[in-house]
Design an enzyme around this catalytic site. Structure first.
Site, PDB file in Angstrom:
ATOM      1  N   HIS A  79     -22.815 -88.629 -11.477  1.00 36.26           N
ATOM      2  CA  HIS A  79     -23.578 -89.833 -11.850  1.00 36.26           C
ATOM      3  C   HIS A  79     -23.968 -89.764 -13.327  1.00 36.26           C
ATOM      4  CE1 HIS A  79     -24.178 -91.840  -8.032  1.00 36.26           C
ATOM      5  NE2 HIS A  79     -24.730 -90.801  -7.453  1.00 36.26           N
ATOM      6  N   GLU A  94     -21.280 -94.473  -7.517  1.00 40.38           N
ATOM      7  CA  GLU A  94     -21.067 -93.477  -6.467  1.00 40.38           C
ATOM      8  C   GLU A  94     -19.637 -92.932  -6.524  1.00 40.38           C
ATOM      9  OE1 GLU A  94     -23.842 -92.671  -5.151  1.00 40.38           O
ATOM     10  OE2 GLU A  94     -23.031 -91.162  -3.787  1.00 40.38           O
ATOM     11  N   HIS A 152     -22.629 -83.378  -7.580  1.00 38.51           N
ATOM     12  CA  HIS A 152     -22.696 -84.813  -7.292  1.00 38.51           C
ATOM     13  C   HIS A 152     -23.515 -85.561  -8.355  1.00 38.51           C
ATOM     14  CE1 HIS A 152     -23.011 -88.351  -4.505  1.00 38.51           C
ATOM     15  NE2 HIS A 152     -24.133 -88.540  -5.182  1.00 38.51           N
ATOM     16  N   GLU A 153     -24.742 -85.104  -8.574  1.00 35.61           N
ATOM     17  CA  GLU A 153     -25.614 -85.797  -9.532  1.00 35.61           C
ATOM     18  C   GLU A 153     -25.053 -85.713 -10.951  1.00 35.61           C
ATOM     19  OE1 GLU A 153     -27.761 -87.784  -8.363  1.00 35.61           O
ATOM     20  OE2 GLU A 153     -27.903 -86.970  -6.334  1.00 35.61           O
TER      21      GLU A 153
HETATM   22 ZN    ZN Z   1     -24.976 -90.490  -5.409  1.00 34.56          ZN
END
Ligand code: ZN
Length: 494
Positions: A265, A291, A261-262
């Site tokens: 980003h 996001e 997830h990160e």
């Molecule tokens: Zn996030």
């Protein structure tokens, strides 16, 4: 010198101070001993006042007017639009309020770290009352300036152009099908067998696995790093992206996908165009689009069968002494797509996650619009949790309304970005699959075409376009929440 160039120089100077504020914020969350907090809070408040002064310099207003009449390119014109928007958002607040908010936020956030564990709503609410009051003042000032409702004025800070009228419609629609879909999926999964990780997975091994996954996802280690913090985040600057995770030695599942997830980003930040560095137009388009990139990595790619197949050899390599049956692709896939309504948003599965956001959206909207008081939050939280997820949080502040850090520093208006992001991610994947054979790319471990699509359509565009223009150029239409419903149906019920 062109007036536009004077403006760019000024904004690049602001970006340098923001760079330092961001790295000091990372240090506060990752490295700093607790005793350093008081003086750090003061230093950061001073820095935020300085940035505020630069962002609200009186001569900027004249420069904007002069630059507007100059012969400027299309990129410069978009840049001017973003500088002006950022100036208007900054000038509207008095320096006194900005400083008070920074101090109150640091105090509340710092105390929250221990109060949450102690389920101490009474103690927490003493600091929180101040944060809410200051945010309501901010919302009301912004609302007057922009001729919006207080909540919409706050929402605009994170999702420029999005209104609560749109969100009411999006969440209103979700409510009609999400609880039913959740039940159907639970029923379907009720007889499913899988093996849970129960052994020890050391922090060191998990960290090494995380770094390998970041490599697979082509994270640029020359421009970023991975560390540990209580609440995972992606910070730093686009040339020096700091992502964090937390490790639970009894379970590698959370941190492994948290890193995916990160990294999503981070890739967005690392993919922002260098030619626009330091300018507002060179930044990420919105929190929802940010996001959308992390959720594209975590949900659209990360939980697909083809991606999980790629993870298996890496997991086996890093945990050679653990039960290999846990790491079988089919088993991992079952774990990662297990739907189970729970108390904690950050631990929620893909299907129930939007229910957590719906609840927070409704509460923060009504709080900023002055329709409820902060003292009403625990009861409303319990009520809505029962309504949307069938779970009570009565008396459980720790895993109820005190679970998130966001509101402690006054970030009201941020939560909808998570669900908007999930919806944009589904829409980007639908569009990408018309041009790229995503599954083949994954199974052949050639992720380049996927990243090239994201780079071309999202990352390289920074804030040159509005969100609607960006999404329309990339996918042929503006936000279409139905594609998200379709994605959930396909993954969980087909
Ligand atoms: Zn996030």
């Amino acid at each position: 010198m062109k007036h536009y160039n004077k403006l760019s120089e000024h904004y690049k100077k602001i970006a340098n101070f923001e760079h330092l504020a961001s790295v000091a914020g990372w240090d506060q969350a990752v490295m700093m001993p607790a005793g350093g907090n008081e003086s750090r809070a003061k230093a950061m408040a001073e820095l935020s006042v300085h940035i505020h002064q630069l962002s609200t310099s009186e001569h900027l207003g004249e420069l904007f007017a002069d630059a507007q009449s100059e012969n400027i390119s299309a990129i410069e014109s978009a840049s001017l639009r973003e500088m002006k928007a950022s100036w208007q958002k900054a000038t509207v607040l008095p320096a006194r309020l900005v400083e008070a908010q920074s101090l109150a936020g640091s105090k509340c956030g710092h105390a929250w770290r221990t109060q949450r564990g102690e389920n101490d709503w009474q103690g927490f609410s003493k600091n929180f009352a101040e944060v809410v009051l200051l945010s309501q003042e901010e919302a009301s000032i912004r609302a007057d300036a922009a001729n919006k409702t207080p909540y919409d004025a706050m929402l605009d800070l994170y999702e420029p152009g999005t209104t609560s009228e749109q969100l009411d419609s999006i969440f209103g629609n979700l409510k009609t099908w999400l609880p039913d879909l959740t039940q159907k999926v639970q029923l379907r999964q009720s007889g499913q067998q899988f093996i849970k990780p129960t052994e020890n997975y050391s922090t060191k091994q998990q960290n090494a696995l995380g770094l390998d996954i970041m490599k697979l996802l082509e994270f640029d280690f020359n421009h970023g790093r991975l560390d540990i913090s209580a609440h995972p985040f992606c910070g730093g600057t686009s040339q020096d992206v700091r992502i964090t995770t937390r490790y639970d030695e009894t379970d590698f599942i959370q941190s492994m996908m948290g890193i995916v997830h990160e990294t999503g980003h981070a890739r967005y930040e690392q993919g922002l165009p260098k030619s626009l560095k330091g300018l507002p137009v060179g930044e990420a388009r919105s929190m929802g689009i940010h996001e959308s990139q992390s959720l594209f990595f975590e949900m659209q790619l990360g939980r697909s069968k083809e991606f999980i197949d790629q993870l298996v050899p890496l997991v086996l390599k890093h945990f050679p002494d653990n039960n290999p049956a846990v790491f079988e692709a089919d088993n991992l896939q079952k774990i990662y797509t297990r739907v189970n309504p729970g108390l904690i948003r950050v631990d929620a599965d893909e299907v129930t996650y939007p229910a957590h956001i719906m609840l927070r959206y409704e509460i923060e909207r009504d709080l900023m619009n002055g329709n409820i008081n902060y003292t009403d939050i625990p009861e409303l939280w319990d009520l809505k949790m029962q309504q949307y997820l069938g779970i009570s949080t009565a008396g459980n502040y720790k895993n109820g309304c005190m679970q998130d850090i966001h509101w402690t520093d006054g970030a009201f208006g941020y939560f909808p970005s998570y669900t908007l992001g999930a919806m944009y991610a589904a829409q980007f994947m639908t569009a990408m699959k018309k041009q790229v054979d995503v599954n083949t790319c994954l199974s052949e471990q050639n992720l380049k075409p996927i990243f090239n699509w994201l780079n071309k359509n999202i990352w390289s565009k920074a804030s040159l376009l509005t969100t609607d223009q960006l999404v329309k150029q990339a996918t042929g239409e503006t936000l279409n929440p139905a594609l998200y419903g379709k994605h959930l149906q396909q993954r969980y019920l087909s």
